[in-house]
Design a protein around this motif. Structure first.
Motif, PDB file in Angstrom:
ATOM      1  N   ARG A   1     -31.187   3.317 -17.021  1.00 15.05           N
ATOM      2  CA  ARG A   1     -30.202   3.770 -16.333  1.00 15.05           C
ATOM      3  C   ARG A   1     -28.882   2.545 -16.473  1.00 15.05           C
ATOM      4  O   ARG A   1     -29.070   1.804 -17.501  1.00 15.05           O
ATOM      5  CB  ARG A   1     -30.394   3.949 -14.927  1.00 15.05           C
ATOM      6  N   SER A   2     -28.087   2.570 -15.619  1.00 12.93           N
ATOM      7  CA  SER A   2     -26.944   1.872 -15.810  1.00 12.93           C
ATOM      8  C   SER A   2     -26.904   0.415 -16.313  1.00 12.93           C
ATOM      9  O   SER A   2     -26.340  -0.092 -17.010  1.00 12.93           O
ATOM     10  CB  SER A   2     -25.998   1.990 -14.471  1.00 12.93           C
TER      11      SER A   2
ATOM     12  N   THR B   1     -35.240   9.898 -17.212  1.00  8.88           N
ATOM     13  CA  THR B   1     -35.347   8.835 -16.351  1.00  8.88           C
ATOM     14  C   THR B   1     -36.982   8.720 -15.906  1.00  8.88           C
ATOM     15  O   THR B   1     -37.340   7.813 -14.988  1.00  8.88           O
ATOM     16  CB  THR B   1     -34.714   9.178 -15.091  1.00  8.88           C
TER      17      THR B   1
ATOM     18  N   HIS C   1     -34.533   3.988 -11.714  1.00 10.11           N
ATOM     19  CA  HIS C   1     -34.040   4.500 -10.522  1.00 10.11           C
ATOM     20  C   HIS C   1     -32.671   4.338 -10.439  1.00 10.11           C
ATOM     21  O   HIS C   1     -31.920   3.526 -11.115  1.00 10.11           O
ATOM     22  CB  HIS C   1     -34.711   3.528  -9.227  1.00 10.11           C
ATOM     23  N   GLU C   2     -31.847   4.928  -9.406  1.00  5.38           N
ATOM     24  CA  GLU C   2     -30.428   5.200  -9.483  1.00  5.38           C
ATOM     25  C   GLU C   2     -29.871   3.675  -9.145  1.00  5.38           C
ATOM     26  O   GLU C   2     -28.679   3.349  -9.509  1.00  5.38           O
ATOM     27  CB  GLU C   2     -29.981   6.196  -8.622  1.00  5.38           C
ATOM     28  N   ASP C   3     -30.690   2.839  -8.233  1.00  4.24           N
ATOM     29  CA  ASP C   3     -30.080   1.475  -8.062  1.00  4.24           C
ATOM     30  C   ASP C   3     -30.083   0.291  -9.024  1.00  4.24           C
ATOM     31  O   ASP C   3     -29.958  -0.626  -9.045  1.00  4.24           O
ATOM     32  CB  ASP C   3     -30.655   1.165  -6.663  1.00  4.24           C
TER      33      ASP C   3
ATOM     34  N   TRP D   1     -36.392  -0.366 -11.989  1.00  4.96           N
ATOM     35  CA  TRP D   1     -37.291   0.282 -12.362  1.00  4.96           C
ATOM     36  C   TRP D   1     -38.753   0.091 -11.870  1.00  4.96           C
ATOM     37  O   TRP D   1     -38.981  -1.035 -11.359  1.00  4.96           O
ATOM     38  CB  TRP D   1     -37.188   0.407 -13.819  1.00  4.96           C
TER      39      TRP D   1
END
Length: 208
Positions: free
Chosen positions: A12-13, A116, A153-155, A158
Motif C-alpha cells: 500500500r501507500s 492487498t 493494511h490501510e494504515d 502489513w
C-alpha cells in the motif's frame, strides 16, 4: 526503484520495499510435552533488486532478511533469507526461503497488481514449488506443506500468518506450526544496483 508501484509486492501507500519491525509476534511450535506458544520480536529488511530475466520471463523482486528474537533470550530465535518475486505477465508471485537449520522452499501463488492479500503455498514432494530438508528434519519433523498469507493494511502496516504442517516423529496427528505478526515501517530501503548506477552512486561496468 526497480519495482512497478502497481504491483502486489509494492504494497500500500508506504511501499513494501522498506525495513519493518513487529513487536507482537506469536509462534506456536511442537514440544515433547505439547504445543508451546512464544512471543517474539521481528525485523525484516525488504530490499529491491534489479529485474531478473529467464529468457522471455521477467521477474521484479525483493531480497529479504528476517531476524527474530524472543523477549527472554538474546540469541537468535529464527533467521531466514530469500526473495519475493513477481512476474507481471502472469501474476505469479514467488517466495523463496532458506533457514540455517538445513531447509529451503519455494512457495507460489498468483495476485492482481492491486492486490492487498497474497497467499502462497509449497508442498513436500513437488519439483516446482516444493520443500527440501536435511535427512534429520525429514525424519523427525517432516514438513508436509507451507502456506503464507500476507495482508497489506490501510494504515501502512502489513501482517502475515504462516502455517507449516509438520509430521512429528512419535505423533499420530499432523501438527500445525503457526507464526503471525504485524509489522510497522521503521526505515527506508536501499536502492537497487541499477538505480545506483543511473544516479551516479555506483560506477557502471563501462566506467571501470
Amino acid at each position: 526503484m526497480s519495482i512497478p508501484r502497481r504491483s502486489p509486492i509494492w504494497g500500500r501507500s508506504r511501499g513494501w520495499p522498506s525495513i519493518w519491525e513487529g513487536q507482537r509476534g506469536v509462534d506456536i511450535n511442537p514440544k515433547a510435552d505439547g504445543p508451546e506458544t512464544r512471543q517474539y520480536l521481528e525485523r525484516i529488511e525488504l530490499q529491491p533488486i534489479d529485474p531478473q530475466a529467464n529468457g522471455p520471463q521477467l521477474f521484479y523482486g525483493l531480497r529479504y532478511h528476517l531476524h527474530i528474537n524472543t523477549r527472554e533470550e538474546d540469541i537468535t530465535f529464527h533467521d531466514q533469507v530469500g526473495y519475493w518475486l513477481y512476474e507481471p505477465a502472469t501474476g505469479l508471485i514467488l517466495q523463496t526461503l532458506a533457514i540455517p537449520r538445513g531447509q529451503i522452499a519455494i512457495a507460489a501463488g498468483h495476485a492482481k497488481p492491486d492486490a492487498t492479500k497474497l497467499v502462497l503455498k509449497a508442498e513436500r514432494g513437488q519439483t516446482e514449488y516444493g520443500i527440501c530438508s536435511t535427512t534429520f528434519l525429514d525424519l523427525a519433523f517432516t514438513t508436509e506443506s507451507y502456506q503464507i498469507t500476507v495482508d497489506f493494511h490501510e494504515d501502512g502496516t502489513w501482517s502475515y500468518v504462516s502455517d507449516t504442517t509438520l509430521l512429528v516423529k512419535g505423533r499420530n496427528e499432523p501438527f500445525l506450526h503457526r507464526d503471525r505478526n504485524r509489522l510497522t515501517k521503521v526505515g527506508e530501503p536501499d536502492l537497487n544496483p541499477w538505480a545506483k548506477i543511473a544516479r551516479g552512486l555506483m560506477p557502471s561496468v563501462e566506467a571501470k
